[in-house]
Design a protein around this motif. Sequence first.
Motif, short mmCIF file in Angstrom:
data_model
loop_
_atom_site.label_atom_id
_atom_site.label_comp_id
_atom_site.label_asym_id
_atom_site.label_seq_id
_atom_site.Cartn_x
_atom_site.Cartn_y
_atom_site.Cartn_z
N ARG A 76 14.36 133.39 86.91
CA ARG A 76 14.97 133.90 88.14
C ARG A 76 16.09 134.90 87.85
NH1 ARG A 76 15.47 128.03 91.21
NH2 ARG A 76 13.22 127.62 91.36
N ALA A 77 16.85 134.66 86.80
CA ALA A 77 17.91 135.62 86.45
C ALA A 77 17.31 136.97 86.08
CB ALA A 77 18.76 135.08 85.30
N TRP A 78 16.21 136.94 85.32
CA TRP A 78 15.53 138.18 84.97
C TRP A 78 14.99 138.87 86.22
CZ3 TRP A 78 15.00 140.28 80.05
CH2 TRP A 78 15.43 139.46 78.99
N ALA A 79 14.41 138.08 87.14
CA ALA A 79 13.87 138.66 88.36
C ALA A 79 14.97 139.28 89.20
CB ALA A 79 13.14 137.58 89.16
N LEU A 80 16.12 138.60 89.27
CA LEU A 80 17.25 139.15 90.02
C LEU A 80 17.71 140.48 89.42
CD1 LEU A 80 19.51 138.97 92.13
CD2 LEU A 80 20.82 137.61 90.47
N GLY A 81 17.86 140.50 88.09
CA GLY A 81 18.29 141.73 87.43
C GLY A 81 17.30 142.85 87.60
#
Length: 344
Positions: free
Chosen positions: A282-287
Amino acid sequence: MAITGAGAARGGAWPAAGPGLRLGAAPQAGFVVAGALALVLALRAPTGLAVLGLAAFGLLHNVLELRYVAGRFAVVLAGPLLRLLLVLVTGIVVCRLLPPSAYSRSAEILLAYGLLVAASWYGLRSRPVLLAGAVAVLAAAAAGSLSFPAYHFVVLAHLHNVVPLLFLWEWSRRLARGRALFLALQFTWVLLVPALLLSGLLDGLLAGATGATGTAGGWTARLESSYTPPAWLASHLGLRFLAVFAFLQTMHYVVWVWFLPRYAPEAAEGFEARVPALRGARAWALGAAAGGVLAVLFAADYAQGRALYAAVASYHAYLEFPVLLMLVLGAAHEGASVRIEEKT
């Protein structure tokens, strides 16, 4: 909770070195290959590398760096200190969202030094003599920054790209072997390559060294003014400083987007324990999603997109400095008592 300098990990307060490991040849080679490619691109297309690199990896590396710092140094970024730092950085964000002026620049400088004073207070308040010395040094530096704000922001831009060296040095404590080689590679790209670029020895390979015109030349001139000390803007040194920035920015992304996410997974786990909503990918998707929006803004109006990015990026760019200051204070005074009272 009590933090006892660099040795505090033994008491469980300051972050321990992390799980021991032996670094194979692949990551070492990865830095060599990445550094070589970044240097070639910085020489042949410094403007494109700086602009496209920011559009592609700017916000993604923001998210991943905040994840690492918040997870790795959770014991520092907690309680009243974290709340104080967030208030100060939010003030910087507001300054960057305001129309540029001497007042907003001065306010940002004062808030930035306020971050360092806060870190010094929390790290040295049990040692008043050292605390007084640190505050005196910061006050003198702040006076210099306020007197020469253009130099302050040029130094800040380059310093931000250099600070991964200290995070990598701290990470390397876990290496059972090969630490000297690992650190030698880091010092090479952080210090040696920029010194080589600034020396002029590579000017023959530097694209546009004879002067650029048209749209590309306009972009280059604007970027040179952002990353070159004002006294040297009238000389040919501007392109060298731009190449240095483009190179260091690219390697900065290599550290935060590739190396630390892969070789320090426990930091991500620590962050996910604090922020479960950003677990896993999710952090990667947000970034990535935020980066896509930023790329669209850059394409539509680069100046406005760059201003918005500079404001949002303040959280990751400024939070790292108090953490690093406390890290250096702890390493320099191993065994000294540093108390941090955490109130929930």
